[in-house]
Enzyme design. Structure first.
Site, PDB file in Angstrom:
ATOM      1  N   ASP A   1      -7.878  -5.362   0.039  1.00 54.97           N
ATOM      2  CA  ASP A   1      -8.362  -6.240  -1.043  1.00 54.97           C
ATOM      3  C   ASP A   1      -7.991  -7.696  -0.854  1.00 54.97           C
ATOM      4  O   ASP A   1      -8.450  -8.556  -1.615  1.00 54.97           O
ATOM      5  CB  ASP A   1      -7.791  -5.744  -2.378  1.00 54.97           C
ATOM      6  CG  ASP A   1      -8.351  -4.379  -2.726  1.00 54.97           C
ATOM      7  OD1 ASP A   1      -7.571  -3.423  -2.852  1.00 54.97           O
ATOM      8  OD2 ASP A   1      -9.594  -4.273  -2.828  1.00 54.97           O
TER       9      ASP A   1
ATOM     10  N   HIS B   1       0.864  -1.185   0.000  1.00 56.73           N
ATOM     11  CA  HIS B   1       0.000   0.000   0.000  1.00 56.73           C
ATOM     12  C   HIS B   1       0.898   1.230   0.000  1.00 56.73           C
ATOM     13  O   HIS B   1       1.929   1.256   0.637  1.00 56.73           O
ATOM     14  CB  HIS B   1      -0.897   0.008   1.247  1.00 56.73           C
ATOM     15  CG  HIS B   1      -2.071   0.912   1.116  1.00 56.73           C
ATOM     16  ND1 HIS B   1      -1.994   2.259   1.320  1.00 56.73           N
ATOM     17  CD2 HIS B   1      -3.344   0.651   0.752  1.00 56.73           C
ATOM     18  CE1 HIS B   1      -3.181   2.799   1.112  1.00 56.73           C
ATOM     19  NE2 HIS B   1      -4.015   1.853   0.766  1.00 56.73           N
TER      20      HIS B   1
HETATM   21  C1  SDX Z   1      -6.223  -0.006  -2.882  1.00 61.57           C
HETATM   22  O1  SDX Z   1      -4.470   4.487  -2.047  1.00 61.57           O
HETATM   23  C2  SDX Z   1      -5.428   3.887  -1.423  1.00 61.57           C
HETATM   24  O2  SDX Z   1      -5.856   4.293  -0.371  1.00 61.57           O
HETATM   25  C3  SDX Z   1      -6.012   2.702  -2.152  1.00 61.57           C
HETATM   26  C4  SDX Z   1      -7.005   1.859  -1.375  1.00 61.57           C
HETATM   27  C5  SDX Z   1      -8.293   2.602  -1.122  1.00 61.57           C
HETATM   28  O3  SDX Z   1      -9.020   2.233  -0.181  1.00 61.57           O
HETATM   29  O4  SDX Z   1      -8.640   3.511  -1.943  1.00 61.57           O
HETATM   30  O5  SDX Z   1      -6.452   1.441  -0.142  1.00 61.57           O
HETATM   31  C6  SDX Z   1      -7.391   0.612  -2.169  1.00 61.57           C
HETATM   32  O6  SDX Z   1      -5.985   0.332  -4.010  1.00 61.57           O
HETATM   33  C7  SDX Z   1      -5.339  -0.964  -2.143  1.00 61.57           C
HETATM   34  C8  SDX Z   1      -4.124  -1.444  -3.005  1.00 61.57           C
HETATM   35  C9  SDX Z   1      -4.606  -2.577  -3.913  1.00 61.57           C
HETATM   36  N1  SDX Z   1      -3.557  -2.938  -4.890  1.00 61.57           N
HETATM   37  C10 SDX Z   1      -2.925  -4.116  -4.809  1.00 61.57           C
HETATM   38  O7  SDX Z   1      -3.084  -4.940  -3.908  1.00 61.57           O
HETATM   39  C11 SDX Z   1      -1.987  -4.374  -5.985  1.00 61.57           C
HETATM   40  C12 SDX Z   1      -0.656  -4.927  -5.459  1.00 61.57           C
HETATM   41  N2  SDX Z   1       0.074  -3.862  -4.773  1.00 61.57           N
HETATM   42  C13 SDX Z   1       0.867  -3.006  -5.542  1.00 61.57           C
HETATM   43  O8  SDX Z   1       0.867  -2.973  -6.867  1.00 61.57           O
HETATM   44  C14 SDX Z   1       1.472  -1.831  -4.774  1.00 61.57           C
HETATM   45  O9  SDX Z   1       1.817  -2.272  -3.520  1.00 61.57           O
HETATM   46  C15 SDX Z   1       0.618  -0.577  -4.663  1.00 61.57           C
HETATM   47  C16 SDX Z   1       0.140  -0.131  -6.002  1.00 61.57           C
HETATM   48  C17 SDX Z   1      -0.559  -0.850  -3.787  1.00 61.57           C
HETATM   49  C18 SDX Z   1       1.468   0.503  -4.028  1.00 61.57           C
HETATM   50  O10 SDX Z   1       2.450   0.832  -4.943  1.00 61.57           O
HETATM   51  P1  SDX Z   1       3.610   1.874  -4.569  1.00 61.57           P
HETATM   52  O11 SDX Z   1       3.354   2.576  -3.296  1.00 61.57           O
HETATM   53  O12 SDX Z   1       3.881   2.704  -5.781  1.00 61.57           O
HETATM   54  O13 SDX Z   1       4.812   0.922  -4.264  1.00 61.57           O
HETATM   55  P2  SDX Z   1       5.869   0.462  -5.336  1.00 61.57           P
HETATM   56  O14 SDX Z   1       5.154  -0.092  -6.528  1.00 61.57           O
HETATM   57  O15 SDX Z   1       6.840   1.568  -5.528  1.00 61.57           O
HETATM   58  O16 SDX Z   1       6.549  -0.758  -4.566  1.00 61.57           O
HETATM   59  C19 SDX Z   1       7.622  -0.536  -3.653  1.00 61.57           C
HETATM   60  C20 SDX Z   1       8.453  -1.832  -3.715  1.00 61.57           C
HETATM   61  C21 SDX Z   1       8.861  -2.199  -5.133  1.00 61.57           C
HETATM   62  O17 SDX Z   1      10.021  -2.986  -5.041  1.00 61.57           O
HETATM   63  P3  SDX Z   1      11.509  -2.281  -5.175  1.00 61.57           P
HETATM   64  O18 SDX Z   1      11.450  -1.412  -6.426  1.00 61.57           O
HETATM   65  O19 SDX Z   1      11.657  -1.479  -3.898  1.00 61.57           O
HETATM   66  O20 SDX Z   1      12.480  -3.423  -5.273  1.00 61.57           O
HETATM   67  O21 SDX Z   1       7.619  -2.929  -3.259  1.00 61.57           O
HETATM   68  C22 SDX Z   1       7.437  -3.851  -4.330  1.00 61.57           C
HETATM   69  C23 SDX Z   1       7.749  -3.106  -5.606  1.00 61.57           C
HETATM   70  O22 SDX Z   1       8.197  -4.010  -6.625  1.00 61.57           O
HETATM   71  N3  SDX Z   1       6.019  -4.258  -4.276  1.00 61.57           N
HETATM   72  C24 SDX Z   1       5.589  -5.501  -4.432  1.00 61.57           C
HETATM   73  C25 SDX Z   1       4.200  -5.434  -4.236  1.00 61.57           C
HETATM   74  N4  SDX Z   1       3.845  -4.182  -3.988  1.00 61.57           N
HETATM   75  C26 SDX Z   1       4.971  -3.454  -4.023  1.00 61.57           C
HETATM   76  N5  SDX Z   1       6.234  -6.667  -4.700  1.00 61.57           N
HETATM   77  C27 SDX Z   1       5.459  -7.780  -4.783  1.00 61.57           C
HETATM   78  N6  SDX Z   1       4.102  -7.806  -4.599  1.00 61.57           N
HETATM   79  C28 SDX Z   1       3.459  -6.639  -4.324  1.00 61.57           C
HETATM   80  N7  SDX Z   1       2.139  -6.649  -4.145  1.00 61.57           N
END
Ligand code: SDX
Length: 431
Positions: free
Chosen positions: A366, A309
């Protein structure tokens, strides 16, 4: 809140500086008001994911990502989940206070008497193929509401804004259920005013003309709780979309339709549908280790959906509540879903793995919700539609708050230009 201290920024390359006021709210970090930065220094700020950027003041929802705190109008989500219901929470988000009994009765009466959609909107669905994704049908149908209320709606009139809020909260379940019924070839069911909000929705979803619907009250209670947990969440991507569209003066139906399309993405509200597909792809608990390994592999675009998140660097408080509810609801409904075992094994493996621990990737709202929706008989493609029904309360509360903010301006970010420098046109014959 009074704006207190000043932050001085100086560009030592040209010795230009800017004195920027700090904006402080009632809770959370202070913000640097950058309004004069470009004028003083010739620089924009650069924050493409808005990770360090506050886009507005708001009194609706507060999140503390490090502590895992979520407040709706100051009330902890845990207390609202235990004591309130979705319509009362909708009233709270819209009005800022919990309703007195007479206020709630009046609000519920208004919602109940705006649940019907215009008959010609029913024809709208005929234009879709039966396999159309319900989020596409929902977004299109809500946008088309603009056509029904366009000429008598003045976004600067508080009564018109409030009526739009009532109409949207009331009609979303009707439109959502109609989209579902169309996709399975069943006749649409009209809303029944003698039922409360969530039960009425479940009847519109599942009642068939040939026999009465035997609805387990556990289902309505579980769905109402999920709606409370999904009702609002500060300036998330879809709410920010609603505000940006709303800042142009667009009508509320067009603004909320934009929010619906933003929510659909798998990185946002579409994650609940993606989580279930991921759990089904993993299949059994013994395949979890492979999934965790793939999620860590930068050469594999597989991610653990439902994990991570932007704000929560601790357990999402909503995920805690849903996780607990998952076990209770499945037990009360007598559902034994092997995907729950996969989910629990996946959570256990990820929370022990350095990759997830270092990046503070915890289960989010989720991760477990889809298992409950599935237990309630809601098809996977309708999961994000459930999210949209609930988030409509938050979206329209933000849209109204924005219109009540004096001096609110159109949102218009700038950019870092990386394209071609000026060059002369070359006639086709000479290219
Ligand atoms: C919702 O914003 C809100 O409030 C949203 C929400 C709401 O109520 O409105 O809470 C609802 O959207 C919840 C989130 C649902 N999405 C997912 O579950 C999809 C999976 N998660 C991600 O794609 C990700 O974690 C996000 C989109 C939720 C957050 O993305 P960020 O903050 O941009 O984080 P990032 O992509 O920069 O990740 C940071 C690191 C990265 O690795 P490095 O580059 O540091 O090596 O964490 C890794 C990412 O690759 N990473 C994951 C991961 N999520 C982040 N690696 C594996 N699996 C994951 N799920």
């Amino acid at each position: 809140m009074p704006d207190a201290k000043i932050v001085k920024l100086t560009d030592e390359s040209n010795n230009r500086s800017s004195e920027l006021p700090l904006v402080t709210g009632t809770l959370g970090p202070s913000c640097i008001d950058l309004g004069t930065l470009y004028r003083d220094t010739g620089h924009f700020t650069y924050d493409p994911g808005y990770g360090s950027t506050a886009s507005t003041r708001s009194a609706i929802t507060y999140i503390d990502g490090d502590e895992g705190v979520l407040l709706y109008r100051g009330y902890p989500i845990e207390q609202l989940a235990e004591h309130s219901n979705f319509l009362e929470v909708s009233y709270l988000l819209l009005n800022g206070e919990l309703p007195k009994q007479a206020e709630f009765a009046a609000f519920e009466h208004q919602i109940t008497h705006h649940t019907m959609m215009h008959e010609s909107l029913k024809n709208f669905f005929q234009g879709f193929h039966h396999n159309a994704h319900p989020m596409a049908m929902l977004a299109a149908s809500v946008a088309s509401l603009s056509a029904f209320y366009h000429d008598d709606l003045d976004v600067d009139n508080p009564d018109d804004r409030r009526l739009a809020a009532i109409r949207l909260i009331a009609k979303m379940p009707t439109i959502a259920a109609a989209a579902y019924r169309y996709s399975i070839g069943w006749p649409m069911r009209y809303p029944r005013n003698n039922l409360e909000y969530v039960t009425r929705f479940l009847h519109m979803m599942f009642e068939v003309p040939s026999e009465p619907l035997m609805l387990n009250p556990v289902a309505a209670k579980a769905l109402d709780l999920l709606f409370i947990l999904h009702a609002d969440h500060e300036q998330n991507a879809s709410t920010s979309t609603v505000r940006l569209v709303g800042s142009t003066g667009a009508n509320p139906y067009a603004s909320i339709a934009a929010g619906i399309t933003a929510l659909w993405g798998p990185a946002h509200g579409g994650a609940n549908e993606a989580v279930l597909k991921m759990l089904e792809e993993i299949g059994t608990p013994d395949k979890v280790e492979t999934a965790v390994r793939r999620a860590k592999d930068k050469n594999d675009n597989f991610r653990l959906m439902g994990f991570g998140h932007r704000v929560y660097k601790n357990f999402d408080p909503r995920a805690r509540i849903i996780r607990e509810m998952c076990h209770k609801v499945l037990a009360e409904l007598g559902v034994n879903d092997p995907l729950l075992d996969v989910a629990m094994k996946l959570e256990e493996a990820a929370l022990k793995d350095d990759y997830f621990v270092e990046r503070k990737l915890y289960p989010n709202v989720d991760f477990y919700s889809g298992i409950i929706y599935k237990a309630l008989g809601i098809p996977t493609e309708m999961f994000t539609v459930m999210f949209a029904i609930a988030r409509t309360a938050g979206w329209i509360a933000h849209w109204i708050e924005q219109h009540e903010t004096p001096g609110a301006r159109i949102g218009r970010p700038r950019q870092v230009y990386t394209g071609a420098v000026p060059r002369d046109f070359i006639p086709a014959a000479k290219r």
